[in-house]
Design an enzyme around this catalytic site. Structure first.
Site, PDB file in Angstrom:
ATOM      1  N   ARG A   1       0.920  -1.375  -0.469  1.00 40.39           N
ATOM      2  CA  ARG A   1      -0.203  -0.418   0.194  1.00 40.39           C
ATOM      3  C   ARG A   1       0.804   1.135  -0.043  1.00 40.39           C
ATOM      4  O   ARG A   1       1.924   0.966   0.342  1.00 40.39           O
ATOM      5  CB  ARG A   1      -1.075  -0.224   1.397  1.00 40.39           C
TER       6      ARG A   1
ATOM      7  N   LYS B   1      -1.575  -2.688   8.162  1.00 44.20           N
ATOM      8  CA  LYS B   1      -3.022  -2.321   9.117  1.00 44.20           C
ATOM      9  C   LYS B   1      -3.045  -2.555  10.022  1.00 44.20           C
ATOM     10  O   LYS B   1      -2.761  -4.239  10.471  1.00 44.20           O
ATOM     11  CB  LYS B   1      -4.079  -2.043   7.927  1.00 44.20           C
TER      12      LYS B   1
ATOM     13  N   HIS C   1      -2.778   2.330  -5.548  1.00 40.27           N
ATOM     14  CA  HIS C   1      -3.503   1.470  -5.820  1.00 40.27           C
ATOM     15  C   HIS C   1      -3.696   0.288  -6.797  1.00 40.27           C
ATOM     16  O   HIS C   1      -3.788  -0.380  -6.579  1.00 40.27           O
ATOM     17  CB  HIS C   1      -5.442   1.646  -4.732  1.00 40.27           C
TER      18      HIS C   1
ATOM     19  N   ARG D   1      -1.275  -2.018  -6.882  1.00 39.73           N
ATOM     20  CA  ARG D   1      -1.522  -3.537  -6.310  1.00 39.73           C
ATOM     21  C   ARG D   1      -2.095  -3.692  -6.601  1.00 39.73           C
ATOM     22  O   ARG D   1      -1.879  -5.450  -6.474  1.00 39.73           O
ATOM     23  CB  ARG D   1      -2.005  -2.604  -4.930  1.00 39.73           C
TER      24      ARG D   1
ATOM     25  N   HIS E   1      -3.605  -9.095   3.274  1.00 43.04           N
ATOM     26  CA  HIS E   1      -5.234  -9.289   4.383  1.00 43.04           C
ATOM     27  C   HIS E   1      -5.030 -10.108   5.393  1.00 43.04           C
ATOM     28  O   HIS E   1      -4.395 -11.256   5.122  1.00 43.04           O
ATOM     29  CB  HIS E   1      -5.517 -10.233   2.336  1.00 43.04           C
TER      30      HIS E   1
ATOM     31  N   TYR F   1     -10.098 -10.862  -6.413  1.00 42.94           N
ATOM     32  CA  TYR F   1      -9.106 -10.911  -8.066  1.00 42.94           C
ATOM     33  C   TYR F   1      -9.861 -12.451  -8.430  1.00 42.94           C
ATOM     34  O   TYR F   1      -9.399 -12.117  -9.893  1.00 42.94           O
ATOM     35  CB  TYR F   1      -7.816 -10.428  -7.129  1.00 42.94           C
TER      36      TYR F   1
END
Length: 307
Positions: free
Chosen positions: A145, A169, A247, A250, A273, A282
Site C-alpha cells: 500500500r 494495517k 492502489h 497493488r 490481507h 481478484y
C-alpha cells in the site's frame, strides 16, 4: 457517560490497543461525531435507541452513495460492539439494523504492457527521476500500500537479501520479497539523488529524516498524496487511459501473480490481507483470463469461436 466521551474513549482504544493509523482513526471519529451532531446536546450513551440510529441512517441516504452509507454504518457497528464488550452498555442498539447492500467493486488494474509503459515513464529531465523510478518499481514489485511505502525506513529494506519488512494495517508486520529491478532502482536512488539531497540539506543546517526510505525535496518523509500525484503524472505521460494510482499498481501486482499461477493464499500473505475473502475479489479477473486462454487454445474453444 456522554456520547462524545465514549467516542473519545473508543478512538483511544483504536490507537493504543488496535494500533490503527491516524488516518483510519480520524475516519471513525468523523463518522461517529456526525452521528452525535444530529442531537442538540450529546446524549447519554445508555439512552441511545435503535430508533436514533435508524433516523441517522435514513438521513444519510439522500446525501451519500450506498458505499459511503455502508462505511458509516460499519463505524457505528464497531463502536457499539466495543461499548458492549467493555460493559459500558448492556444491549446493542444496532444489532437488528442492517446497512445498504453494496456490490463488490471490480479492482482497477493495468495490463502488463501498461505497467511496462508506466515504469518507462520517468525521464532524466525529471527532478527526482531515480526516486520516482524506484518507487514505481517497488509498488509493482511488492504490491504494498502507498501508506506502507511512505512509512518504510532504510532499516526495513534488505537490499542484499531482496526483502522488505512492511508495517501494515493494525501495525502488523510482514516480509515481502523485492524484485531485482526494484532493488537496482532503489540502489541507484540511494547512491545518487538521496545522498546528494541529504548532503545539501545538512550543509544548510536543515533538519532531515535520514531514516526514511524515500524523501521529498526538503529531505523529509514523503506523503501519500505526493506519491499519488506523481504516479498519476507518469500514468498520463505513458498514455494510459484509466486512472493510475498506487492502489491500481497493488491490484495489478495481485492480478498478474494469479494469472501466472500463484495460489490465492500466497497472494493473501503478500498483500497483508487479514481475511482470504478480501483477496478473493481478484479471482474473477483470473477466471476471465483463463476463459480467454481456453477460447484461444482448447479445440472446443476454437469450435465456439467458429460457431
Amino acid at each position: 457517560m456522554k456520547l462524545t466521551e465514549s467516542i473519545a474513549l473508543f478512538c483511544r482504544w483504536l490507537e493504543h490497543e488496535k494500533g490503527y493509523s491516524p488516518h483510519t482513526i480520524a475516519g471513525y471519529r468523523r463518522d461517529l461525531l456526525e452521528f452525535d451532531s444530529q442531537f442538540e446536546d450529546s446524549p447519554s450513551i445508555e439512552r441511545l435507541s435503535a430508533q436514533d440510529i435508524s433516523k441517522f441512517i435514513i438521513g444519510l441516504h439522500g446525501k451519500n452513495g450506498p458505499s459511503t452509507v455502508a462505511s458509516k454504518v460499519s463505524a457505528l457497528r464497531s463502536f457499539f460492539r466495543y461499548l458492549q464488550r467493555q460493559s459500558i452498555i448492556s444491549t446493542n442498539p444496532i444489532d437488528n439494523i442492517s446497512g445498504p447492500k453494496v456490490g463488490k467493486s471490480i479492482p482497477n488494474f493495468l495490463t502488463v504492457d501498461q505497467v511496462f509503459a508506466l515504469l518507462d515513464a520517468p525521464q532524466a529531465s525529471d527532478r527526482f527521476s531515480h526516486r520516482d523510478q524506484a518507487i514505481l518499481e517497488l509498488l509493482y514489485s511488492t504490491g504494498i500500500r502507498v501508506a506502507e511505502l511512505v512509512s518504510a525506513d532504510l532499516d526495513d529494506l534488505d537490499l542484499k537479501g531482496e526483502m522488505l519488512r512492511v508495517r501494515g494495517k493494525g501495525n502488523k508486520e510482514r516480509l515481502v520479497p523485492v524484485g531485482r529491478p526494484a532493488v537496482e532502482a532503489i540502489s541507484a536512488y540511494q547512491r545518487g539523488e538521496r545522498t546528494a539531497l541529504l548532503s545539501k540539506q545538512l550543509a544548510q543546517g536543515k533538519r532531515v529524516d535520514d531514516q526514511a526510505l524515500f524523501l521529498n525535496n526538503r529531505g523529509t518523509r514523503l506523503t501519500t498524496r505526493s506519491v499519488e500525484r506523481f504516479v498519476d503524472k507518469y500514468g498520463q505521460r505513458a498514455g494510459i487511459q484509466i486512472p493510475v494510482t498506487p492502489h491500481a499498481l497493488r491490484h495489478s501486482f495481485a492480478t498478474h501473480l494469479l494469472e501466472m499461477g500463484a495460489d490465492l493464499r500466497s497472494v493473501q500473505e503478500l498483500l497483508g490481507h487479514a481475511s482470504l475473502s478480501t483477496t478473493q475479489k481478484y479471482t474473477h479477473l483470473t477466471l476471465d483470463h483463463l476463459s480467454r486462454i481456453y477460447d484461444t487454445s482448447h479445440p472446443l474453444g476454437d469450435a465456439k469461436r467458429k460457431s
